[in-house]
Design a protein around this motif. Structure first.
Motif, PDB file in Angstrom:
ATOM      1  N   PRO A 195      16.112  69.801  23.546  1.00  0.00           N
ATOM      2  CA  PRO A 195      16.118  68.384  23.879  1.00  0.00           C
ATOM      3  C   PRO A 195      16.055  67.520  22.612  1.00  0.00           C
ATOM      4  CG  PRO A 195      13.981  69.333  24.278  1.00  0.00           C
ATOM      5  CD  PRO A 195      14.892  70.475  23.982  1.00  0.00           C
ATOM      6  N   ILE A 196      16.716  66.408  22.648  1.00  0.00           N
ATOM      7  CA  ILE A 196      16.703  65.480  21.517  1.00  0.00           C
ATOM      8  C   ILE A 196      16.430  64.089  22.068  1.00  0.00           C
ATOM      9  CG2 ILE A 196      18.050  64.466  19.634  1.00  0.00           C
ATOM     10  CD1 ILE A 196      19.669  67.089  19.635  1.00  0.00           C
ATOM     11  N   LEU A 197      15.533  63.393  21.410  1.00  0.00           N
ATOM     12  CA  LEU A 197      15.184  62.041  21.848  1.00  0.00           C
ATOM     13  C   LEU A 197      15.804  61.006  20.927  1.00  0.00           C
ATOM     14  CD1 LEU A 197      11.352  62.418  22.572  1.00  0.00           C
ATOM     15  CD2 LEU A 197      13.273  62.708  24.130  1.00  0.00           C
ATOM     16  N   GLY A 198      16.148  59.869  21.491  1.00  0.00           N
ATOM     17  CA  GLY A 198      16.620  58.757  20.675  1.00  0.00           C
ATOM     18  C   GLY A 198      16.116  57.464  21.285  1.00  0.00           C
ATOM     19  N   VAL A 199      15.981  56.446  20.458  1.00  0.00           N
ATOM     20  CA  VAL A 199      15.511  55.156  20.954  1.00  0.00           C
ATOM     21  C   VAL A 199      16.692  54.195  21.048  1.00  0.00           C
ATOM     22  CG1 VAL A 199      13.965  53.201  20.542  1.00  0.00           C
ATOM     23  CG2 VAL A 199      13.264  55.507  19.888  1.00  0.00           C
ATOM     24  N   VAL A 200      16.873  53.626  22.229  1.00  0.00           N
ATOM     25  CA  VAL A 200      17.918  52.626  22.426  1.00  0.00           C
ATOM     26  C   VAL A 200      17.279  51.248  22.207  1.00  0.00           C
ATOM     27  CG1 VAL A 200      19.580  51.654  24.056  1.00  0.00           C
ATOM     28  CG2 VAL A 200      19.026  54.102  24.145  1.00  0.00           C
ATOM     29  N   LYS A 206      12.830  44.916  22.659  1.00  0.00           N
ATOM     30  CA  LYS A 206      12.435  45.989  23.571  1.00  0.00           C
ATOM     31  C   LYS A 206      13.337  47.197  23.337  1.00  0.00           C
ATOM     32  CE  LYS A 206      10.891  43.003  27.334  1.00  0.00           C
ATOM     33  NZ  LYS A 206      11.323  42.515  28.628  1.00  0.00           N
ATOM     34  N   GLY A 207      13.063  48.245  24.055  1.00  0.00           N
ATOM     35  CA  GLY A 207      13.902  49.423  23.914  1.00  0.00           C
ATOM     36  C   GLY A 207      13.435  50.496  24.862  1.00  0.00           C
ATOM     37  N   PHE A 208      14.148  51.575  24.904  1.00  0.00           N
ATOM     38  CA  PHE A 208      13.695  52.697  25.722  1.00  0.00           C
ATOM     39  C   PHE A 208      14.102  54.009  25.068  1.00  0.00           C
ATOM     40  CE2 PHE A 208      17.709  51.160  27.592  1.00  0.00           C
ATOM     41  CZ  PHE A 208      18.473  52.314  27.593  1.00  0.00           C
ATOM     42  N   VAL A 209      13.447  55.062  25.522  1.00  0.00           N
ATOM     43  CA  VAL A 209      13.684  56.380  24.935  1.00  0.00           C
ATOM     44  C   VAL A 209      14.600  57.181  25.858  1.00  0.00           C
ATOM     45  CG1 VAL A 209      12.618  58.548  24.185  1.00  0.00           C
ATOM     46  CG2 VAL A 209      11.450  56.359  23.786  1.00  0.00           C
ATOM     47  N   MET A 210      15.620  57.773  25.241  1.00  0.00           N
ATOM     48  CA  MET A 210      16.594  58.543  26.003  1.00  0.00           C
ATOM     49  C   MET A 210      16.532  60.001  25.552  1.00  0.00           C
ATOM     50  SD  MET A 210      20.609  57.591  26.158  1.00  0.00           S
ATOM     51  CE  MET A 210      20.863  56.640  27.620  1.00  0.00           C
ATOM     52  N   ALA A 211      16.591  60.899  26.514  1.00  0.00           N
ATOM     53  CA  ALA A 211      16.539  62.331  26.190  1.00  0.00           C
ATOM     54  C   ALA A 211      17.867  62.994  26.499  1.00  0.00           C
ATOM     55  CB  ALA A 211      15.421  63.002  26.987  1.00  0.00           C
ATOM     56  N   ASP A 212      18.403  63.654  25.500  1.00  0.00           N
ATOM     57  CA  ASP A 212      19.612  64.469  25.664  1.00  0.00           C
ATOM     58  C   ASP A 212      19.147  65.913  25.795  1.00  0.00           C
ATOM     59  OD1 ASP A 212      22.187  65.547  25.523  1.00  0.00           O
ATOM     60  OD2 ASP A 212      22.211  65.512  23.323  1.00  0.00           O
ATOM     61  N   LEU A 330      14.975  50.096  34.565  1.00  0.00           N
ATOM     62  CA  LEU A 330      13.661  50.357  33.969  1.00  0.00           C
ATOM     63  C   LEU A 330      12.727  49.185  34.202  1.00  0.00           C
ATOM     64  CD1 LEU A 330      14.671  52.061  30.599  1.00  0.00           C
ATOM     65  CD2 LEU A 330      13.657  53.146  32.616  1.00  0.00           C
ATOM     66  N   GLU A 331      13.299  47.980  34.118  1.00  0.00           N
ATOM     67  CA  GLU A 331      12.524  46.765  34.369  1.00  0.00           C
ATOM     68  C   GLU A 331      11.972  46.780  35.795  1.00  0.00           C
ATOM     69  OE1 GLU A 331      11.238  43.145  32.642  1.00  0.00           O
ATOM     70  OE2 GLU A 331      12.619  44.553  31.726  1.00  0.00           O
ATOM     71  N   ALA A 332      12.816  47.241  36.700  1.00  0.00           N
ATOM     72  CA  ALA A 332      12.443  47.231  38.126  1.00  0.00           C
ATOM     73  C   ALA A 332      11.527  48.392  38.482  1.00  0.00           C
ATOM     74  CB  ALA A 332      13.706  47.297  38.994  1.00  0.00           C
ATOM     75  N   TYR A 333      11.443  49.337  37.564  1.00  0.00           N
ATOM     76  CA  TYR A 333      10.638  50.532  37.866  1.00  0.00           C
ATOM     77  C   TYR A 333       9.193  50.129  38.084  1.00  0.00           C
ATOM     78  CZ  TYR A 333       8.453  55.104  37.231  1.00  0.00           C
ATOM     79  OH  TYR A 333       7.720  56.241  37.403  1.00  0.00           O
ATOM     80  N   GLN A 334       8.665  50.484  39.224  1.00  0.00           N
ATOM     81  CA  GLN A 334       7.336  50.023  39.612  1.00  0.00           C
ATOM     82  C   GLN A 334       6.234  50.986  39.202  1.00  0.00           C
ATOM     83  OE1 GLN A 334       6.337  47.150  41.019  1.00  0.00           O
ATOM     84  NE2 GLN A 334       8.427  46.402  40.780  1.00  0.00           N
ATOM     85  N   GLY A 335       6.585  52.256  39.100  1.00  0.00           N
ATOM     86  CA  GLY A 335       5.536  53.261  38.883  1.00  0.00           C
ATOM     87  C   GLY A 335       4.949  53.193  37.487  1.00  0.00           C
ATOM     88  N   GLU A 336       3.919  53.959  37.299  1.00  0.00           N
ATOM     89  CA  GLU A 336       3.289  54.113  36.000  1.00  0.00           C
ATOM     90  C   GLU A 336       4.085  55.164  35.224  1.00  0.00           C
ATOM     91  OE1 GLU A 336      -0.479  53.264  35.345  1.00  0.00           O
ATOM     92  OE2 GLU A 336       0.326  51.616  36.535  1.00  0.00           O
ATOM     93  N   ASP A 337       3.760  55.292  33.956  1.00  0.00           N
ATOM     94  CA  ASP A 337       4.279  56.439  33.226  1.00  0.00           C
ATOM     95  C   ASP A 337       3.814  57.704  33.936  1.00  0.00           C
ATOM     96  OD1 ASP A 337       5.508  55.054  31.247  1.00  0.00           O
ATOM     97  OD2 ASP A 337       3.765  55.044  29.930  1.00  0.00           O
ATOM     98  N   ILE A 338       4.630  58.713  33.901  1.00  0.00           N
ATOM     99  CA  ILE A 338       4.241  59.953  34.567  1.00  0.00           C
ATOM    100  C   ILE A 338       3.329  60.753  33.637  1.00  0.00           C
ATOM    101  CG2 ILE A 338       5.072  62.103  35.600  1.00  0.00           C
ATOM    102  CD1 ILE A 338       7.645  60.558  36.313  1.00  0.00           C
ATOM    103  N   ILE A 339       2.064  60.716  33.969  1.00  0.00           N
ATOM    104  CA  ILE A 339       1.053  61.437  33.190  1.00  0.00           C
ATOM    105  C   ILE A 339       0.363  62.369  34.179  1.00  0.00           C
ATOM    106  CG2 ILE A 339      -1.096  61.191  31.866  1.00  0.00           C
ATOM    107  CD1 ILE A 339       1.264  59.969  30.380  1.00  0.00           C
ATOM    108  N   TYR A 340       0.155  63.603  33.765  1.00  0.00           N
ATOM    109  CA  TYR A 340      -0.422  64.574  34.698  1.00  0.00           C
ATOM    110  C   TYR A 340      -1.940  64.496  34.700  1.00  0.00           C
ATOM    111  CZ  TYR A 340       4.315  66.080  34.858  1.00  0.00           C
ATOM    112  OH  TYR A 340       5.671  66.078  35.032  1.00  0.00           O
ATOM    113  N   GLU A 341      -2.480  64.450  35.890  1.00  0.00           N
ATOM    114  CA  GLU A 341      -3.926  64.364  36.059  1.00  0.00           C
ATOM    115  C   GLU A 341      -4.563  65.717  35.784  1.00  0.00           C
ATOM    116  OE1 GLU A 341      -5.828  61.741  37.218  1.00  0.00           O
ATOM    117  OE2 GLU A 341      -4.041  60.484  37.056  1.00  0.00           O
ATOM    118  N   GLN A 342      -5.794  65.655  35.318  1.00  0.00           N
ATOM    119  CA  GLN A 342      -6.530  66.908  35.134  1.00  0.00           C
ATOM    120  C   GLN A 342      -6.866  67.521  36.492  1.00  0.00           C
ATOM    121  OE1 GLN A 342     -10.100  66.649  32.748  1.00  0.00           O
ATOM    122  NE2 GLN A 342     -10.203  68.868  32.557  1.00  0.00           N
TER     123      GLN A 342
END
Ligand SMILES: Nc1nc2c(ncn2[C@@H]2O[C@H](COP(=O)(O)OP(=O)(O)OP(=O)(O)O)[C@@H](O)[C@H]2O)c(=O)[nH]1
Ligand SMILES: [Mg+2]
Length: 426
Positions: A195-200, A206-212, A330-342
């Motif tokens: 996987p490779i990440l890049g910032v748009v 503002k910006g977002f992270v894209m994963a190839d 992404l603006e409309a995305y309502q959820g939180e970042d996906i973080i896994y609970e303990q």
């Protein structure tokens, strides 16, 4: 070597034992107890290292241990604490209990540092155990136990947008066009292996992270091609860009390709299918305007619920509207970042061992032992009224009294709990 998974064994340090000794001074024949406390055992700590992007450091070594606390000394000397073991990992690393697969820690966002295994507490020296009836206690508390655990480390990168599609459709080309990332691009399958990440960057700072990620093919969920394990890297994304070769350079049908890839996505994890998916027909520079219209129509008919864009990652055609749409999603995305609970706290492993045993020794004494008992004795002062009441309640609530009676204890029999010895009366 790039690695996004590793299985290792981690171990916290045992606490140092408390010490048993007595003051020795001239002309004082029997000094009081002066045994010092043991040092605390080292913790095992996970920490995000921004310079890391994979887990290859953990591929060559299996065992990682913090050091034990040292024993207490005479003259109330405190034993040295053990050294913590700090394990550096890239952001996005999820630490799981290898046996159950339950999440122990998600090293992401604000969680830069987490103690995963606590070192054993230092045992109290015998100086703490003198009472009016026991002025020369020969007992000191042993150090708390260490915990050893096999853990699975999984890197699940934090990206907002994931690129999926067959090999060679132009995923990496699109990433390189939109971001500062420099993925390898070539006209053969499985050019991208990791996987490779890049910032748009967007206009307003503002910006977002894209994963190839590597390409998927039919049967990936059964291990065909590069398999589908790398899909873990798009589990946290909020939007998927589903790329197809709109020009059918290799003669494949984009509609069939989309269906095939979606089957592989759902075989990996149904949650991936609930993410908004934007269909992107690439390589539009290679077709005539009429063909372009026909492809667009065909995709609309087959996938009426999806947003569809036609672009050329090479010429840049159609890319701006696509980015605006992604930004809006992404603006409309309502959820939180996906973080896994303990889901699992390794300290619970010790709690399970928190029970006690009741045995009768050769002298007919009832010996009660166990980590819980030790702990309680370490923290109460039985000579104080409060301490004594607590002690009585503890014996009752923990079922120790009941157990003693079941073992046939009679009034006046002796009970021994480590350094504490007393006669039993109802
Ligand atoms: N004509 C044309 N060719 C393109 C376009 N985008 C990518 N290509 C070519 O398609 C080939 C594959 O591009 P990549 O970006 O490596 O494709 P990929 O999807 O990342 O491939 P894998 O990493 O193997 O899954 C390269 O030869 C690119 O030059 C496009 O918009 N038009
Ligand atoms: Mg690629």
């Amino acid at each position: 070597m790039f690695a996004d998974r590793a299985k290792i064994i981690i171990k916290s340090g045992k606490g140092g034992d408390g010490h048993v000794s007595f003051r020795r001074e001239k002309f004082v024949p029997a000094g009081g107890p002066d045994g010092g406390d043991g040092g605390k055992g080292g913790d095992v700590v996970f920490e995000i290292d921004n310079g890391m992007n994979n887990l290859s450091d953990y591929r060559h070594r299996r065992k990682f241990a913090a050091t034990a606390g040292e024993e207490g000394g005479k003259k109330k000397c405190h034993g040295k604490n053990g050294t913590d073991l700090v394990l550096k990992v890239p952001e996005g690393t999820v630490v799981k209990d290898a046996a159950s697969g339950k999440v122990i820690a998600d090293m992401s966002r604000d969680n830069r540092r987490q103690i995963v295994l606590k070192g054993g507490r230092g045992g109290l020296g015998n100086m703490h155990f003198a009472t009016s009836t026991m002025q020369a206690p020969k007992y000191a508390q042993p150090g708390g136990p260490s915990i050893e655990l096999e853990v699975q480390l999984e890197l699940k990168v934090l990206a907002d947008v994931g690129l999926v599609g067959f090999p060679n459709v132009g995923k990496s080309t699109l990433l390189s066009r939109l971001t500062n990332a420099n993925p390898e691009i070539a006209n053969y399958h499985f050019t991208t292996l990791n996987p490779i990440l890049g910032v748009v960057d967007l206009e307003d700072g503002k910006g977002f992270v894209m994963a190839d990620i590597p390409g998927l093919i039919e049967g990936a969920s059964e291990g065909v091609g590069l398999g589908h394990e790398f899909l873990r890297h798009i589990e946290r994304t909020k939007v998927l860009l589903h790329l197809v070769d709109g020009a059918s350079v290799e003669g494949r049908d984009p509609v069939e390709d989309i269906k095939t890839i979606n089957e592989e996505l759902s075989a990996y994890n149904m949650d991936l299918m609930s993410k908004p998916q934007i269909i992107v027909a690439n390589k539009m520079d290679a077709v005539s305007p009429e063909e372009k219209e026909a492809i667009l129509q065909k995709l609309h008919d087959a996938f009426p619920d999806n947003k569809i864009f036609v672009i050329s990652a090479v010429s840049g055609e159609g890319i701006d509207p696509l980015i605006r749409e992604v930004a809006a999603e992404l603006e409309a995305y309502q959820g939180e970042d996906i973080i896994y609970e303990q889901e699992f706290d390794p300290s619970d492993l010790l709690a399970e061992e928190g029970s006690y045993t009741v045995e009768i020794n050769e002298d007919g004494e009832y010996v009660v032992e166990g980590p819980k008992i030790e702990k309680m004795l370490g923290y109460i002062n039985i000579d104080s009224e409060k301490g004594f009441i607590f002690f009585q309640r503890f014996l009752k609530e923990q079922g120790i009294l009941k157990e003693l009676e079941e073992k046939g204890i009679q009034e006046g029999d002796t009970v021994r709990m480590y350094g504490l010895v007393f006669d039993y009366y109802k």
